[in-house]
Scaffold this active site. Structure first.
Site, PDB file in Angstrom:
ATOM      1  N   GLU A  17       0.833  -1.211   0.000  1.00  0.00           N
ATOM      2  CA  GLU A  17       0.000   0.000   0.000  1.00  0.00           C
ATOM      3  C   GLU A  17       0.865   1.258   0.000  1.00  0.00           C
ATOM      4  O   GLU A  17       0.635   2.184  -0.779  1.00  0.00           O
ATOM      5  CB  GLU A  17      -0.920   0.031   1.228  1.00  0.00           C
ATOM      6  CG  GLU A  17      -1.981  -1.073   1.281  1.00  0.00           C
ATOM      7  CD  GLU A  17      -3.028  -0.974   0.180  1.00  0.00           C
ATOM      8  OE1 GLU A  17      -3.022   0.020  -0.573  1.00  0.00           O
ATOM      9  OE2 GLU A  17      -3.830  -1.908   0.042  1.00  0.00           O
ATOM     10  N   ASN A  61       1.367   3.786  -3.169  1.00  0.00           N
ATOM     11  CA  ASN A  61       0.975   5.198  -3.031  1.00  0.00           C
ATOM     12  C   ASN A  61       2.077   6.131  -3.521  1.00  0.00           C
ATOM     13  O   ASN A  61       1.801   7.124  -4.202  1.00  0.00           O
ATOM     14  CB  ASN A  61       0.654   5.528  -1.568  1.00  0.00           C
ATOM     15  CG  ASN A  61      -0.789   5.230  -1.230  1.00  0.00           C
ATOM     16  OD1 ASN A  61      -1.577   4.860  -2.090  1.00  0.00           O
ATOM     17  ND2 ASN A  61      -1.134   5.383   0.038  1.00  0.00           N
ATOM     18  N   ARG A 112      -9.277   4.101  -8.034  1.00  0.00           N
ATOM     19  CA  ARG A 112      -8.681   3.922  -6.711  1.00  0.00           C
ATOM     20  C   ARG A 112      -9.836   3.943  -5.726  1.00  0.00           C
ATOM     21  O   ARG A 112     -10.816   4.662  -5.918  1.00  0.00           O
ATOM     22  CB  ARG A 112      -7.682   5.047  -6.365  1.00  0.00           C
ATOM     23  CG  ARG A 112      -6.707   5.383  -7.452  1.00  0.00           C
ATOM     24  CD  ARG A 112      -5.444   4.565  -7.573  1.00  0.00           C
ATOM     25  NE  ARG A 112      -5.273   3.365  -6.817  1.00  0.00           N
ATOM     26  CZ  ARG A 112      -4.809   2.237  -7.361  1.00  0.00           C
ATOM     27  NH1 ARG A 112      -4.571   2.154  -8.636  1.00  0.00           N
ATOM     28  NH2 ARG A 112      -4.593   1.203  -6.610  1.00  0.00           N
TER      29      ARG A 112
HETATM   30  N1  LIG Z   1       2.980   9.133  -1.042  1.00  0.00           N
HETATM   31  C1  LIG Z   1       1.970   9.969  -1.343  1.00  0.00           C
HETATM   32  N2  LIG Z   1       2.211  11.150  -1.962  1.00  0.00           N
HETATM   33  C2  LIG Z   1       1.199  11.995  -2.273  1.00  0.00           C
HETATM   34  N3  LIG Z   1      -0.102  11.754  -1.993  1.00  0.00           N
HETATM   35  C3  LIG Z   1      -0.402  10.603  -1.366  1.00  0.00           C
HETATM   36  C4  LIG Z   1       0.600   9.650  -1.011  1.00  0.00           C
HETATM   37  N4  LIG Z   1      -0.001   8.618  -0.390  1.00  0.00           N
HETATM   38  C5  LIG Z   1      -1.317   8.899  -0.359  1.00  0.00           C
HETATM   39  N5  LIG Z   1      -1.572  10.097  -0.943  1.00  0.00           N
HETATM   40  C6  LIG Z   1      -2.895  10.742  -1.045  1.00  0.00           C
HETATM   41  O1  LIG Z   1      -3.759  10.167  -0.081  1.00  0.00           O
HETATM   42  C7  LIG Z   1      -4.920   9.633  -0.696  1.00  0.00           C
HETATM   43  C8  LIG Z   1      -5.391   8.403   0.044  1.00  0.00           C
HETATM   44  O2  LIG Z   1      -4.458   7.327  -0.095  1.00  0.00           O
HETATM   45  P1  LIG Z   1      -4.995   5.827  -0.004  1.00  0.00           P
HETATM   46  O3  LIG Z   1      -3.863   4.904  -0.231  1.00  0.00           O
HETATM   47  O4  LIG Z   1      -5.766   5.677   1.260  1.00  0.00           O
HETATM   48  O5  LIG Z   1      -6.038   5.745  -1.207  1.00  0.00           O
HETATM   49  P2  LIG Z   1      -5.730   5.672  -2.772  1.00  0.00           P
HETATM   50  O6  LIG Z   1      -4.309   5.367  -3.028  1.00  0.00           O
HETATM   51  O7  LIG Z   1      -6.289   6.891  -3.404  1.00  0.00           O
HETATM   52  O8  LIG Z   1      -6.623   4.422  -3.215  1.00  0.00           O
HETATM   53  P3  LIG Z   1      -6.249   2.868  -2.995  1.00  0.00           P
HETATM   54  O9  LIG Z   1      -5.058   2.798  -2.091  1.00  0.00           O
HETATM   55  O10 LIG Z   1      -7.458   2.286  -2.347  1.00  0.00           O
HETATM   56  O11 LIG Z   1      -6.003   2.332  -4.337  1.00  0.00           O
HETATM   57  C9  LIG Z   1      -4.529   9.409  -2.138  1.00  0.00           C
HETATM   58  O12 LIG Z   1      -5.638   9.440  -3.009  1.00  0.00           O
HETATM   59  C10 LIG Z   1      -3.555  10.569  -2.394  1.00  0.00           C
HETATM   60  O13 LIG Z   1      -4.255  11.746  -2.687  1.00  0.00           O
HETATM   61 MG   LIG Z   2      -3.331   3.809  -2.054  1.00  0.00          MG
END
Ligand SMILES: Nc1ncnc2c1ncn2[C@@H]1O[C@H](COP(=O)(O)OP(=O)(O)OP(=O)(O)O)[C@@H](O)[C@H]1O
Ligand SMILES: [Mg+2]
Lengths: 126, 153
Positions: free
Chosen positions: B54, B58, B114
């Site tokens: 995860e 990200n 996502r």
């Molecule tokens: N390393 C990162 N750099 C920039 N933004 C991030 C990062 N990690 C998370 N985010 C932001 O936080 C939000 C939530 O992250 P999360 O992993 O919970 O959901 P997601 O990646 O959008 O979806 P999923 O993990 O379910 O595929 C993301 O949509 C993004 O906007």
């Molecule tokens: Mg994610």
């Protein structure tokens, strides 16, 4: 990650094998959508029996396919999840849009049962 | 890091790899191999692998907009009392509102399918999750999990 399709009437069984992460999710998504369109699939059964790993990318794949098939009144069923994958799906509320089934045979029976109920009239007419 | 922390650490590693999605599996397998000597349960191993996946995905998806020239760093520390600390760092776009980002189902990329469950999965599979982020500078995700006591013979 490997993917294999089985068709029966308007039902498509998606057999996934391997690790479902972000890397593989885009190919998996394309393959499924292409096959749905080619075979005019109405209902989808995801078989997770051979999925050894899944992260939140898998949730996105399932939600996206639900959006696609539910527009045409199709059902989404999920079977074969390990306890750990079930936990992830539950966390995301997937079982509010999809039905959790014990096995593929039960899944087909459920959809066909519905079909018979709804289609009883049209079959008599034939 | 103070002296106390240093005494606590029994083993550590640091990996740096290109911002490419095939490295997601490399990262989680590498962390799993590194903590294998602690003899974690299958469940603990799966939970840790999922959390790593995860955090790394990200970085790949959000931080760098899938730009493959950037690098992602994964560190793993094994501390006293079977505490595993995993730190995933990127120098990407950062997160404006960390609290919002951590909310279940929040995603900035709903059009890319996502689900916004990544942080929620990390939180529920690990004992502790800390997210430090500065817009325009980058993000550091720190995850901690204390492994159950192994059977000793
Ligand atoms: N390393 C990162 N750099 C920039 N933004 C991030 C990062 N990690 C998370 N985010 C932001 O936080 C939000 C939530 O992250 P999360 O992993 O919970 O959901 P997601 O990646 O959008 O979806 P999923 O993990 O379910 O595929 C993301 O949509 C993004 O906007
Ligand atoms: Mg994610």
């Amino acid at each position: 990650m490997q993917i294999e399709f089985e068709m029966t009437d308007d039902i498509m069984i998606v057999n996934l094998d391997g690790e479902l992460d972000h890397h593989y999710s885009s190919v998996i998504r394309e393959e499924i959508d292409k096959t749905i369109d080619t075979f005019h699939t109405k209902h989808l059964i995801f078989n997770f029996e051979k999925v050894s790993f899944m992260d939140s990318s898998g949730i996105g794949v399932i939600m996206g396919r639900y959006n696609k098939i539910s527009q045409l009144g199709g059902k989404l069923l999920i079977t074969g999840c390990s306890e750990y994958i079930d936990r992830i799906l539950e966390m995301a509320g997937i079982y509010t849009i999809a039905t959790r089934m014990k096995n593929v045979a039960d899944s087909i029976a459920l959809i066909e049962g519905d079909n018979i109920e709804k289609g009883a009239k049209s079959e008599n007419e034939q | 890091m103070n002296n106390n922390d240093k005494d606590n650490i029994q083993n550590k590693m640091k990996l740096q790899f290109s911002n490419r999605s095939e490295n997601e599996s490399f990262a989680r397998v590498a962390v799993a191999a590194f903590i294998a000597p602690l003899d974690p349960t299958v469940e603990e191993l799966t939970e840790i692998k999922t959390a790593v996946s995860e955090a790394v995905s990200n970085a790949i998806i959000h931080a760098y907009g899938e730009n493959e020239n950037e690098m992602v760093t994964v560190e793993c520390l094994i501390e006293k009392d079977r505490r595993v600390v995993i730190i995933v760092t990127d120098n990407g776009i950062g997160i404006e509102d960390v609290e919002l980002a951590r909310e279940p189902l929040y995603t900035s990329k709903p059009d890319e399918e996502r689900s916004g469950m990544g942080f929620t999965v990390m939180e529920s599979f690990m004992d502790k999750l800390e997210v430090e982020s500065t817009p325009g500078v980058g993000t550091r995700v720190i995850m901690i999990k204390k492994l159950d006591l192994a059977y000793e013979f």
